[in-house]
Design a protein around this motif. Structure first.
Motif, PDB file in Angstrom:
ATOM      1  N   LEU A 150       0.810  -1.072   0.125  1.00 40.72           N
ATOM      2  CA  LEU A 150      -0.264  -0.025   0.130  1.00 40.72           C
ATOM      3  C   LEU A 150       0.780   1.233  -0.083  1.00 40.72           C
ATOM      4  O   LEU A 150       1.656   1.481   0.803  1.00 40.72           O
ATOM      5  CB  LEU A 150      -0.914  -0.082   1.197  1.00 40.72           C
ATOM      6  CG  LEU A 150      -2.018  -1.118   1.335  1.00 40.72           C
ATOM      7  CD1 LEU A 150      -2.591  -1.158   2.832  1.00 40.72           C
ATOM      8  CD2 LEU A 150      -2.839  -1.027   0.139  1.00 40.72           C
ATOM      9  N   ALA A 151       0.716   2.090  -1.016  1.00 38.13           N
ATOM     10  CA  ALA A 151       1.554   3.188  -1.082  1.00 38.13           C
ATOM     11  C   ALA A 151       0.756   4.481  -1.515  1.00 38.13           C
ATOM     12  O   ALA A 151      -0.247   4.419  -2.085  1.00 38.13           O
ATOM     13  CB  ALA A 151       2.599   2.977  -2.293  1.00 38.13           C
ATOM     14  N   THR A 175      -9.939   9.454  -0.939  1.00 36.57           N
ATOM     15  CA  THR A 175      -8.844   8.867  -1.562  1.00 36.57           C
ATOM     16  C   THR A 175      -9.279   8.401  -3.115  1.00 36.57           C
ATOM     17  O   THR A 175     -10.079   8.103  -3.492  1.00 36.57           O
ATOM     18  CB  THR A 175      -8.563   7.532  -0.890  1.00 36.57           C
ATOM     19  OG1 THR A 175      -8.686   7.726   0.491  1.00 36.57           O
ATOM     20  CG2 THR A 175      -7.548   6.665  -1.442  1.00 36.57           C
ATOM     21  N   ALA A 176      -8.074   8.196  -3.818  1.00 41.13           N
ATOM     22  CA  ALA A 176      -8.081   8.236  -5.075  1.00 41.13           C
ATOM     23  C   ALA A 176      -7.292   6.751  -5.498  1.00 41.13           C
ATOM     24  O   ALA A 176      -6.197   6.768  -5.227  1.00 41.13           O
ATOM     25  CB  ALA A 176      -7.688   9.041  -6.126  1.00 41.13           C
ATOM     26  N   HIS A 177      -8.094   5.584  -5.707  1.00 42.04           N
ATOM     27  CA  HIS A 177      -7.272   4.441  -5.993  1.00 42.04           C
ATOM     28  C   HIS A 177      -6.974   3.993  -7.245  1.00 42.04           C
ATOM     29  O   HIS A 177      -7.858   4.024  -8.099  1.00 42.04           O
ATOM     30  CB  HIS A 177      -8.320   3.220  -5.374  1.00 42.04           C
ATOM     31  CG  HIS A 177      -7.668   1.843  -5.558  1.00 42.04           C
ATOM     32  ND1 HIS A 177      -6.827   1.379  -4.607  1.00 42.04           N
ATOM     33  CD2 HIS A 177      -7.878   0.805  -6.427  1.00 42.04           C
ATOM     34  CE1 HIS A 177      -6.473   0.072  -5.076  1.00 42.04           C
ATOM     35  NE2 HIS A 177      -7.164  -0.259  -5.951  1.00 42.04           N
ATOM     36  N   THR A 214      -2.470  10.359 -11.733  1.00 45.42           N
ATOM     37  CA  THR A 214      -2.259  10.966 -10.499  1.00 45.42           C
ATOM     38  C   THR A 214      -2.480  12.545 -10.469  1.00 45.42           C
ATOM     39  O   THR A 214      -2.829  12.948  -9.319  1.00 45.42           O
ATOM     40  CB  THR A 214      -1.041  10.391 -10.101  1.00 45.42           C
ATOM     41  OG1 THR A 214      -0.583   9.090 -10.046  1.00 45.42           O
ATOM     42  CG2 THR A 214      -0.343  11.207  -8.867  1.00 45.42           C
ATOM     43  N   ALA A 215      -1.922  13.077 -11.342  1.00 40.70           N
ATOM     44  CA  ALA A 215      -2.061  14.495 -11.392  1.00 40.70           C
ATOM     45  C   ALA A 215      -3.412  14.967 -11.454  1.00 40.70           C
ATOM     46  O   ALA A 215      -3.862  16.080 -10.664  1.00 40.70           O
ATOM     47  CB  ALA A 215      -1.374  15.119 -12.691  1.00 40.70           C
ATOM     48  N   HIS A 216      -4.386  14.199 -12.046  1.00 43.96           N
ATOM     49  CA  HIS A 216      -5.783  14.684 -12.054  1.00 43.96           C
ATOM     50  C   HIS A 216      -6.103  14.465 -10.534  1.00 43.96           C
ATOM     51  O   HIS A 216      -7.093  15.182 -10.065  1.00 43.96           O
ATOM     52  CB  HIS A 216      -6.609  13.548 -12.975  1.00 43.96           C
ATOM     53  CG  HIS A 216      -7.982  14.000 -13.248  1.00 43.96           C
ATOM     54  ND1 HIS A 216      -9.109  13.397 -12.184  1.00 43.96           N
ATOM     55  CD2 HIS A 216      -8.585  14.831 -14.094  1.00 43.96           C
ATOM     56  CE1 HIS A 216     -10.199  14.023 -12.647  1.00 43.96           C
ATOM     57  NE2 HIS A 216      -9.809  14.632 -13.678  1.00 43.96           N
ATOM     58  N   ALA A 217      -5.982  13.455  -9.934  1.00 41.39           N
ATOM     59  CA  ALA A 217      -6.317  13.040  -8.605  1.00 41.39           C
ATOM     60  C   ALA A 217      -5.768  14.309  -7.606  1.00 41.39           C
ATOM     61  O   ALA A 217      -6.645  14.449  -6.751  1.00 41.39           O
ATOM     62  CB  ALA A 217      -5.806  11.586  -7.854  1.00 41.39           C
ATOM     63  N   GLN A 274      -3.857   6.562  -3.840  1.00 38.34           N
ATOM     64  CA  GLN A 274      -3.393   5.322  -3.397  1.00 38.34           C
ATOM     65  C   GLN A 274      -2.696   4.218  -4.411  1.00 38.34           C
ATOM     66  O   GLN A 274      -3.443   4.198  -5.678  1.00 38.34           O
ATOM     67  CB  GLN A 274      -4.666   4.876  -2.602  1.00 38.34           C
ATOM     68  CG  GLN A 274      -4.183   3.021  -2.108  1.00 38.34           C
ATOM     69  CD  GLN A 274      -5.350   2.540  -1.427  1.00 38.34           C
ATOM     70  OE1 GLN A 274      -5.344   2.507  -0.101  1.00 38.34           O
ATOM     71  NE2 GLN A 274      -6.471   2.182  -2.103  1.00 38.34           N
ATOM     72  N   TRP A 275      -1.756   3.582  -4.161  1.00 40.05           N
ATOM     73  CA  TRP A 275      -1.700   2.640  -5.017  1.00 40.05           C
ATOM     74  C   TRP A 275      -1.193   1.263  -4.362  1.00 40.05           C
ATOM     75  O   TRP A 275      -0.444   1.098  -3.458  1.00 40.05           O
ATOM     76  CB  TRP A 275      -0.053   3.022  -5.623  1.00 40.05           C
ATOM     77  CG  TRP A 275       0.459   2.477  -6.796  1.00 40.05           C
ATOM     78  CD1 TRP A 275       0.817   0.816  -7.060  1.00 40.05           C
ATOM     79  CD2 TRP A 275       0.704   2.757  -8.164  1.00 40.05           C
ATOM     80  NE1 TRP A 275       1.055   0.499  -8.430  1.00 40.05           N
ATOM     81  CE2 TRP A 275       1.032   1.933  -9.054  1.00 40.05           C
ATOM     82  CE3 TRP A 275       0.553   3.975  -8.963  1.00 40.05           C
ATOM     83  CZ2 TRP A 275       1.417   1.833 -10.404  1.00 40.05           C
ATOM     84  CZ3 TRP A 275       0.703   4.316 -10.170  1.00 40.05           C
ATOM     85  CH2 TRP A 275       1.148   3.166 -10.823  1.00 40.05           C
TER      86      TRP A 275
END
Length: 252
Positions: free
Chosen positions: A107-108, A181-183, A206-209, A217-218
């Motif tokens: 989880l990153a 959170t953006a998964h 990621t830039a959009h999130a 979240q990755w």
């Protein structure tokens, strides 16, 4: 994996823990002492229904069990397991009956000031709505395991894609999770891997999130996926493991 930063000085860790505490489905918190926090949570989102779910973040772990009996069994069994090993399938199988596992997955998470976007010269991406036919075709071009792992069919954001000869060969987007959170969900066609396309599309997503104020979240198992996350600035804070096969004790 970063396990040294406490929530008192690490806002990223605090946000990650808040997310997973809410996903447990019952009141719970990550405690840094005394072993994992094991709770009965039949509706937990830490694992599939009926499974045992473990999330390790930093020096603390939360474990959700489908019943009181299973929770009791798990508390006793995990007493001697070191915290860093709670998401190690071998360590868990050594003290509990295990029929099947999912994970472990790292989880990153990413803060805006740590973001390392793809270089400007990497090339532009197309923007597609969720469920676009070209995304469906990309998903159909990979194995069932890869399609299920990436989650691209569940995104709620736009998809950011790269084409080769008019065909989408890489795409990324994210699914909205609780607490802003953006998964992230990323997929590259097998024949197009190794060309930096995953980083390019993931950078755009990621830039959009981040622009929307979300926490990226990755979640990943393959080493290649983890390397893409690292290149973008994501920091591994923990891991997740789901276990099937633990049963309530028989009472005679």
């Amino acid at each position: 994996m970063d396990t040294d930063r406490g929530t008192g000085t690490d806002p990223l860790m605090a946000r990650a823990r808040l997310l997973w505490e809410s996903l447990a489905g019952v009141p719970v918190s990550f405690a840094s002492r005394g072993g994992p926090t094991v709770v009965t949570a039949p509706a937990s989102a830490l694992a599939p229904p009926g499974w045992l779910g473990t999330v390790l973040l930093g020096d603390a772990a939360v474990v959700t069990a489908p019943s009181d009996g299973v929770a009791h069994t798990v508390r006793r069994a995990l007493t001697g397991v070191a915290t860093p090993s709670l998401t190690d399938p071998g360590a868990v199988a050594g003290v509990l009956p295990v029929a099947e596992v999912l994970g472990p997955a790292t989880l990153a998470y990413l803060s805006g000031d740590a973001f390392r976007p793809s270089p400007p010269g990497a090339g532009a991406t197309d923007r597609l709505p969720p469920g676009h036919g070209d995304l469906v075709r990309l998903l159909a071009s990979v194995s069932e395991e890869d399609a299920g792992e990436c989650g691209l069919d569940e995104i709620t954001s736009p998809a950011f894609a790269v084409r080769d000869g008019g065909t989408v060969v890489a795409a990324a987007g994210y699914r909205d999770w609780p607490h802003g959170t953006a998964h992230l969900c990323v997929l590259t066609a097998p024949h197009a891997r190794g060309r930096g396309l995953a980083r390019r599309v993931a950078s755009a997503a990621t830039a959009h999130a981040l622009a929307a104020g979300r926490l990226p979240q990755w979640r990943a198992r393959p080493a290649a996926s983890r390397r893409v996350a690292w290149a973008l600035g994501f920091r591994e804070l923990g891991s997740q493991l789901s276990v099937r096969g633990v049963q309530s004790p028989t009472i005679s």
